[in-house]
Design a protein around this motif. Sequence first.
Motif, short mmCIF file in Angstrom:
data_model
loop_
_atom_site.label_atom_id
_atom_site.label_comp_id
_atom_site.label_asym_id
_atom_site.label_seq_id
_atom_site.Cartn_x
_atom_site.Cartn_y
_atom_site.Cartn_z
N SER A 109 0.83 -1.21 0.00
CA SER A 109 0.00 0.00 0.00
C SER A 109 0.86 1.25 0.00
O SER A 109 0.56 2.23 -0.70
CB SER A 109 -0.93 -0.01 1.22
OG SER A 109 -1.82 -1.11 1.17
N GLU A 141 -4.80 2.48 -0.68
CA GLU A 141 -5.36 2.20 0.63
C GLU A 141 -5.17 0.72 1.00
O GLU A 141 -5.29 -0.17 0.15
CB GLU A 141 -6.85 2.53 0.64
CG GLU A 141 -7.50 2.39 2.02
CD GLU A 141 -8.98 2.72 1.98
OE1 GLU A 141 -9.64 2.56 3.02
OE2 GLU A 141 -9.47 3.12 0.90
N HIS A 142 -4.84 0.49 2.26
CA HIS A 142 -4.68 -0.87 2.77
C HIS A 142 -6.07 -1.45 3.05
O HIS A 142 -6.71 -1.14 4.05
CB HIS A 142 -3.84 -0.84 4.06
CG HIS A 142 -3.58 -2.21 4.63
ND1 HIS A 142 -2.66 -2.43 5.63
CD2 HIS A 142 -4.12 -3.43 4.37
CE1 HIS A 142 -2.65 -3.71 5.95
NE2 HIS A 142 -3.54 -4.33 5.19
N THR A 143 -6.55 -2.31 2.16
CA THR A 143 -7.88 -2.89 2.27
C THR A 143 -7.78 -4.42 2.31
O THR A 143 -6.72 -5.00 2.00
CB THR A 143 -8.75 -2.50 1.06
OG1 THR A 143 -8.14 -3.03 -0.13
CG2 THR A 143 -8.85 -0.98 0.95
N PRO A 144 -8.86 -5.10 2.68
CA PRO A 144 -8.86 -6.58 2.64
C PRO A 144 -8.52 -7.13 1.26
O PRO A 144 -7.93 -8.20 1.14
CB PRO A 144 -10.29 -6.95 3.05
CG PRO A 144 -10.72 -5.81 3.92
CD PRO A 144 -10.10 -4.59 3.31
N GLU A 191 -4.83 -7.49 0.97
CA GLU A 191 -4.37 -8.65 1.73
C GLU A 191 -4.64 -9.95 0.96
O GLU A 191 -3.82 -10.86 0.93
CB GLU A 191 -5.03 -8.68 3.10
CG GLU A 191 -4.62 -7.52 4.00
CD GLU A 191 -5.16 -7.66 5.41
OE1 GLU A 191 -5.92 -8.63 5.67
OE2 GLU A 191 -4.82 -6.81 6.26
#
Length: 532
Positions: free
Chosen positions: A228, A234-237, A240
């Motif tokens: 990210s 943006e660090h989102t699911p 991941e």
Amino acid sequence: MKIKTETPVNEDVAAIEKHIFLPSVITIISLIIFMIIFEAESKSVISSIFSFVTDQLGALYIWAGALGLGAVAWLGFGRYSHVKFGGENAKPEFTRLSWIAMFFCSGIGTALIYWSSIEWTYYYSAPPFGIEAKSQAAAEYAAMYGIFHWGPIAWAFYVLTAFPIGYAYYNRKKPALRLSTACSGVIGEKNANGGLGKAIDILMIFGLVGGTGTSLASGTPMLAEAISQLFSIEHTPAVEMAVVAIWTAIFVTSVALGLKKGIKVLSDINVVAVIVLCSIIFIGGPTYFLLNTFTDSIGLLVKDFSRMAFYTDPVGRSMFPQWWTIFYWAWWVAYGPYMGIFIARISKGRTFRDVALSVTLAGSAGCAIFFMIFGNLSLYSELNGLYPVLDTMKNDSASAAILGVLMELPLAQVILPLFIFVGFIYSGTTVDSSAYVLASVTSKDMNSNKEPSLINRMFWAILLGGTALVLMNLGGLAPLKTASLVVGLPLVILMGIAFFSLVKWLKEDYSTLSQGNLKMTNLDLEECDNAT
């Protein structure tokens, strides 16, 4: 006259053992589905069991750690230290550097990067032995305690089962790399090949799947945060899930290539990348603080080793040993049989002494270096106000704190992509060796010249990646992780049975082993005479 011909069979490939493969897959998938459907109930029940095991039965793990380290030392320096996997004429399959790289990278994964960076924060805020929180003493113990938890006792759990499994496989010519086979000296061949043996192997497989989930649980958010930041997204699911998908592709490819072309090459690449990354951080960071704090930690570790090894705090009830030391020992035990199988498989031609010393010392030293560099860098940033590690962990996440510290360094834009590369390769190496071991356990007639079938290896690689994706998406990874650690309790007992099976075999074979050792000694003496 007609001559009958048979379809050529690949003699280098071991067939799938359906009586272990199918029950293992059905059991694991059924439990995972149950945990997903009844997530809250599963989490509550498993957590209660784990709390009871670590609190009330925690001393069992403590004694297992101490006795396990003693057993490894005895095998490495006792009367059987000269015993060689495969017999006196066996030669190592891998160079020493590749051998060390394989067992080190397979045994720790991205979990080491994650915990070496932030483990000190927990000890600093809630130290052991009644030390005042966030004091000078707390900082000193915080810098040291992670080295203890990833040190000789941890690696002794790994190497302990390698001896009986390797001896059964290479020296006694047992056609299987399984924990049940290693226990056969005590439980008998009939039980090892029957229902009891299958139950032992299914238990070990479940512990490995859950243990791998533990590594994925800690490594995935950290790598997602790094990606990210690298791409300013943006660090989102979804990020991941993309991380898990990428390293699933990596270890599926590696597993498909096999032990020598896949796992070995990936481990070699990993070691080089790690050395480069650590060197940049060590030179570009507070070098003298890292080195001096590490030196102080080693002195503290030597002074308090026995105190920490037997610490249960029954009067103060701080729960520090239960939440940390016993938790870690349960984690190492859950991984122990897997690493025992893997270390045994790659250690043909090496003596008990070589395996005991190399695995325990090289493994511990490698982990200590990570804590010296990543842990002490993070500690320095907090103590000197360079980066608010504790506040970031409280208000954001541990992954954000880890990356935040690294981004304060010179050459941060070089460190970030290299950090991501190392993280992916580390995870790939850990999971592909896990898939290799799972395929080995579920194969039959696995003599020393055979490899598990490609279909078997690929299945487990895909299952591990798929399980992580499903559980992370549904939030069910925590129960599986905790359940795998609960499995550690019976595995402690089984590892003890395997050890006593080995002792029994060594006593039975001692006259042959002694003759072999005598021949080696005479040859050494003749070489000395010729040299003079």
